[in-house]
Design a protein around this motif. Structure first.
Motif, PDB file in Angstrom:
ATOM      1  N   MET A  77     -55.708  -4.066 -64.687  1.00 44.01           N
ATOM      2  CA  MET A  77     -55.497  -5.455 -64.376  1.00 44.01           C
ATOM      3  C   MET A  77     -54.361  -5.998 -65.238  1.00 44.01           C
ATOM      4  SD  MET A  77     -58.430  -8.303 -64.437  1.00 44.01           S
ATOM      5  CE  MET A  77     -58.096  -9.961 -64.811  1.00 44.01           C
ATOM      6  N   THR A  78     -53.437  -6.704 -64.637  1.00 43.79           N
ATOM      7  CA  THR A  78     -52.313  -7.254 -65.386  1.00 43.79           C
ATOM      8  C   THR A  78     -52.684  -8.596 -65.983  1.00 43.79           C
ATOM      9  OG1 THR A  78     -51.424  -8.323 -63.420  1.00 43.79           O
ATOM     10  CG2 THR A  78     -50.645  -6.083 -63.901  1.00 43.79           C
ATOM     11  N   GLY A  79     -51.914  -9.039 -66.975  1.00 43.72           N
ATOM     12  CA  GLY A  79     -52.155 -10.323 -67.617  1.00 43.72           C
ATOM     13  C   GLY A  79     -51.884 -11.477 -66.666  1.00 43.72           C
TER      14      GLY A  79
END
Length: 97
Positions: free
Chosen positions: A1-3
């Motif tokens: 999951m990306t920021g």
């Protein structure tokens, strides 16, 4: 999951440190505009016609005295990184290079 991307977004909260008669803002928060972080202060006011509105003030975080990214009197919720020294890593005499 990306920021999560906070670019061009902000948030404001009720200022729980304000007391009756204080000139402190009613709301405080942060805002990101094109990647630049700002502190946001807001005061609930009333127009001459009686309609409530929010008056805002912005201050760049990176332009605060000392380059501090916190409001004066505010403490970070995360601990400051500890500086390490060469001695913290132990004896390296057995390293072949």
């Amino acid at each position: 999951m990306t920021g999560y991307d906070n670019t061009n977004r902000g948030v404001m909260f009720v200022n729980d440190r304000k007391q009756e008669g204080d000139r402190k803002p009613d709301r405080t928060g942060t805002l990101n505009v094109e990647g630049v972080e700002y502190f946001v202060d807001g005061w609930i006011k009333q127009s001459k016609s009686g309609n409530p509105f929010l008056s805002l003030s912005l201050k760049r975080k990176d332009k605060q005295p000392g380059g501090n990214h916190e409001r004066p009197g505010q403490h970070s919720r995360t601990a400051a990184p500890q500086q390490t020294s060469r001695d913290d890593y132990g004896d390296d005499s057995d390293v072949p290079f």
